[in-house]
Scaffold this motif. Structure first.
Motif, PDB file in Angstrom:
ATOM      1  N   GLY A 185       0.860  -1.267   0.119  1.00 48.07           N
ATOM      2  CA  GLY A 185      -0.038   0.103  -0.089  1.00 48.07           C
ATOM      3  C   GLY A 185       0.916   1.367   0.019  1.00 48.07           C
ATOM      4  O   GLY A 185       0.538   2.297  -0.916  1.00 48.07           O
ATOM      5  N   ILE A 186       1.915   1.378   0.713  1.00 44.47           N
ATOM      6  CA  ILE A 186       2.778   2.469   0.672  1.00 44.47           C
ATOM      7  C   ILE A 186       3.616   2.893  -0.524  1.00 44.47           C
ATOM      8  O   ILE A 186       3.685   3.723  -1.013  1.00 44.47           O
ATOM      9  N   LEU A 187       3.937   1.594  -1.155  1.00 44.82           N
ATOM     10  CA  LEU A 187       4.681   1.811  -2.453  1.00 44.82           C
ATOM     11  C   LEU A 187       3.525   2.204  -3.628  1.00 44.82           C
ATOM     12  O   LEU A 187       4.039   3.275  -4.349  1.00 44.82           O
ATOM     13  N   LYS A 204     -10.018   9.959   0.341  1.00 47.37           N
ATOM     14  CA  LYS A 204     -11.339  10.483   0.409  1.00 47.37           C
ATOM     15  C   LYS A 204     -11.320  11.476   1.787  1.00 47.37           C
ATOM     16  O   LYS A 204     -11.754  11.111   2.919  1.00 47.37           O
ATOM     17  N   ILE A 205     -10.822  12.723   1.630  1.00 47.88           N
ATOM     18  CA  ILE A 205     -10.514  13.521   2.685  1.00 47.88           C
ATOM     19  C   ILE A 205     -11.778  14.608   2.645  1.00 47.88           C
ATOM     20  O   ILE A 205     -12.230  15.152   1.656  1.00 47.88           O
ATOM     21  N   GLY A 257     -16.171   4.560  12.427  1.00 49.25           N
ATOM     22  CA  GLY A 257     -16.021   4.039  11.062  1.00 49.25           C
ATOM     23  C   GLY A 257     -15.397   5.060  10.224  1.00 49.25           C
ATOM     24  O   GLY A 257     -15.066   4.782   9.115  1.00 49.25           O
ATOM     25  N   VAL A 258     -15.008   6.159  10.864  1.00 46.80           N
ATOM     26  CA  VAL A 258     -14.277   7.312   9.806  1.00 46.80           C
ATOM     27  C   VAL A 258     -13.115   7.711  10.566  1.00 46.80           C
ATOM     28  O   VAL A 258     -13.187   7.828  11.962  1.00 46.80           O
ATOM     29  N   TRP A 259     -12.006   7.545  10.244  1.00 50.21           N
ATOM     30  CA  TRP A 259     -10.681   8.109  10.430  1.00 50.21           C
ATOM     31  C   TRP A 259     -10.446   9.584  10.726  1.00 50.21           C
ATOM     32  O   TRP A 259     -10.819  10.303  10.055  1.00 50.21           O
ATOM     33  N   ALA A 295     -13.078   6.781   3.567  1.00 52.35           N
ATOM     34  CA  ALA A 295     -13.005   5.552   2.847  1.00 52.35           C
ATOM     35  C   ALA A 295     -11.387   5.136   3.152  1.00 52.35           C
ATOM     36  O   ALA A 295     -10.683   5.754   3.080  1.00 52.35           O
ATOM     37  N   PRO A 296     -11.490   3.642   2.979  1.00 53.65           N
ATOM     38  CA  PRO A 296     -10.112   3.137   3.133  1.00 53.65           C
ATOM     39  C   PRO A 296      -8.987   3.658   2.198  1.00 53.65           C
ATOM     40  O   PRO A 296      -9.448   3.932   0.992  1.00 53.65           O
ATOM     41  N   MET A 297      -7.791   3.869   2.729  1.00 54.61           N
ATOM     42  CA  MET A 297      -6.630   4.174   2.017  1.00 54.61           C
ATOM     43  C   MET A 297      -5.624   2.941   1.768  1.00 54.61           C
ATOM     44  O   MET A 297      -5.612   2.264   2.687  1.00 54.61           O
ATOM     45  N   PRO A 298      -4.873   2.665   0.865  1.00 49.32           N
ATOM     46  CA  PRO A 298      -4.220   1.613   0.649  1.00 49.32           C
ATOM     47  C   PRO A 298      -3.067   1.530   1.769  1.00 49.32           C
ATOM     48  O   PRO A 298      -2.716   0.288   2.226  1.00 49.32           O
ATOM     49  N   SER A 299      -2.472   2.626   2.234  1.00 52.28           N
ATOM     50  CA  SER A 299      -1.437   2.502   3.284  1.00 52.28           C
ATOM     51  C   SER A 299      -1.886   2.783   4.627  1.00 52.28           C
ATOM     52  O   SER A 299      -1.082   2.899   5.561  1.00 52.28           O
ATOM     53  N   MET A 300      -3.255   2.468   5.100  1.00 54.42           N
ATOM     54  CA  MET A 300      -3.478   2.720   6.510  1.00 54.42           C
ATOM     55  C   MET A 300      -3.000   1.559   7.184  1.00 54.42           C
ATOM     56  O   MET A 300      -2.574   0.662   6.705  1.00 54.42           O
ATOM     57  N   PRO A 301      -2.535   1.633   8.510  1.00 49.07           N
ATOM     58  CA  PRO A 301      -1.765   0.888   9.058  1.00 49.07           C
ATOM     59  C   PRO A 301      -2.483  -0.484   9.157  1.00 49.07           C
ATOM     60  O   PRO A 301      -3.900  -0.558   9.236  1.00 49.07           O
ATOM     61  N   VAL A 302      -1.769  -1.636   9.404  1.00 48.45           N
ATOM     62  CA  VAL A 302      -2.241  -2.972   9.514  1.00 48.45           C
ATOM     63  C   VAL A 302      -2.755  -3.043  10.894  1.00 48.45           C
ATOM     64  O   VAL A 302      -3.601  -3.507  11.200  1.00 48.45           O
ATOM     65  N   GLY A 303      -1.920  -2.468  12.084  1.00 52.22           N
ATOM     66  CA  GLY A 303      -2.621  -2.211  13.277  1.00 52.22           C
ATOM     67  C   GLY A 303      -1.253  -1.749  14.215  1.00 52.22           C
ATOM     68  O   GLY A 303      -0.680  -0.910  13.777  1.00 52.22           O
ATOM     69  N   PHE A 304      -1.672  -1.776  15.450  1.00 53.06           N
ATOM     70  CA  PHE A 304      -0.641  -1.588  16.086  1.00 53.06           C
ATOM     71  C   PHE A 304       0.029  -2.558  16.909  1.00 53.06           C
ATOM     72  O   PHE A 304      -0.320  -3.906  17.379  1.00 53.06           O
TER      73      PHE A 304
END
Length: 389
Positions: free
Chosen positions: A11-13, A172-173, A222-224, A194-203
């Motif tokens: 996702g980051i790439l 989607k800002i 449900g919204v970042w 809406a989801p972005m490709p590089s959102m974290p996998v988790g903590f």
């Protein structure tokens, strides 16, 4: 405190390929530089220049040694076409009276990038007047949390002083008001709906995801919620005015800290500054404290305090004149140069230093320790006009 974010790779790439190729218009003919520590996400952003076949330039050293022209001389020496840095660096060059475009050959430069903090209009004006008149000034904003930018430049859109050109593709800002409604043309919380490709996998060490959800999704389910104030115009351009959890709110007037710093740090005696608002009870507006770092041989006397108050009253509002102005040896910053308003506010409110911030995340841990000493003296009923005393 650090969140110990776990990232994926693909996702980051994808994010960086999009940002550099489409929004940055970079390719094999470009020599790309972004000043960054290896702990800041912009280091990953720079290295990703290899994805678009650009030649990347790294720098090991102090960008202000032997003077603030160091990086501009490097740009001329290697023929940079894209020069990235932080907003504080550009503003420091402006304040020092530098004119890189006159002093070195920047004829190949076609993009100047700014990240890490909002770049005010005077920063834009300085770049076009004293660096290069025809570059694309790329003011971008995002987060280490997603290791990419949300908003930034586009070669297809105009550059307007003090503004960010657009929301990035696939991001989607929106701006949300307190009720969670999307607003246009007014200040709101920066959210990603809406989801972005590089959102974290988790903590790390968060097996059920509860800490991850609490960090981003509790305010608007449900919204970042990212923690920045943003105003999105009808044409999609936007202005970010600082961290929402560091916002100044006096008498119902809400102001991001970036405007405050632009006014204070324009004064020749002020090298750096930090402002926090301690909320009061129902009977009062709380207390606004301004901490300033002075240039050598300058003194925070009554005359300078009066000039600071006058400029803030004129440029912003009477409500934003500080109750207290204190000189400090240094303003605490992260390794990537961001001011630590929220940890300072917590310390002044009684939070122990080791709970307010991690020393390993600070450029100068001693700077924050000085605020703890100041808070301790305040609780004891004494305070000094200079924290180092």
């Amino acid at each position: 405190m650090p969140k110990a974010i776990v990232h994926g790779h693909g996702g980051i790439l994808l994010e960086h390929f999009k940002a550099l190729a489409l929004h940055g218009d970079l390719g094999a003919a470009d020599t790309f530089f972004w000043f960054s520590t290896t702990g800041w996400m912009m280091w990953n952003y720079l290295v990703s220049g290899l994805l678009v076949d650009s030649t990347i330039v790294s720098f090991d050293g102090d960008p202000a040694h032997p003077d603030l022209m160091t990086l501009w001389r490097l740009a001329a020496e290697v023929g940079m076409t894209a020069f990235g840095t932080s907003a504080p660096f550009l503003l420091a060059c402006r304040k020092a009276g530098l004119r890189p475009g006159d002093d070195v050959d920047l004829s190949r430069l076609r993009m100047v990038g700014s990240a890490g903090a909002p770049l005010p209009a005077e920063g834009f004006d300085w770049v076009y007047a004293d660096v290069a008149p025809k570059v694309m000034l790329a003011s971008i904003s995002g987060g280490t949390d997603v290791c990419t930018a949300f908003v930034g430049m586009s070669p297809l859109l105009p550059v307007r002083s003090g503004e960010i050109a657009c929301r990035y593709l696939g991001a989607k800002i929106e701006a949300f008001d307190a009720s969670g409604a999307s607003v246009v043309g007014q200040l709101g919380e920066l959210v990603i709906t809406a989801p972005m490709p590089s959102m974290p996998v988790g903590f790390w060490n968060d097996p059920d995801g509860s800490r991850y959800r609490a960090a981003y999704f509790d305010d608007y389910p449900g919204v970042w919620r990212h923690g920045d104030w943003i105003t999105i115009a009808a044409d999609g351009s936007c202005v970010i005015t600082g961290r929402s959890d560091a916002t100044l709110n006096r008498g119902g007037v809400r102001l991001g800290t970036s405007e405050f710093y632009a006014v204070v740090e324009a004064l020749p005696e002020i090298a750096d500054s930090l402002v926090v608002h301690l909320e009061g009870d129902d009977r009062g507006p709380g207390e606004l404290l301004l901490f300033v770092t002075l240039h050598p041989n300058c003194e925070l006397d009554d005359a300078l305090r009066g000039r600071i108050a006058t400029e803030l009253r004129r440029a912003l509002s009477p409500r934003h004149v500080p109750d207290t102005i204190v000189a400090v040896p240094a303003v605490p910053r992260t390794l990537s140069g961001k001011k630590l308003e929220v940890p300072v506010k917590r310390i002044l409110s009684g939070t122990p230093l080791d709970e307010a911030a991690s020393a390993g995340a600070l450029a100068d841990p001693a700077a924050l320790a000085a605020f703890e000493a100041f808070a301790r003296r305040r609780r004891g009923g004494t305070s000094s006009a200079y924290i180092g005393e």
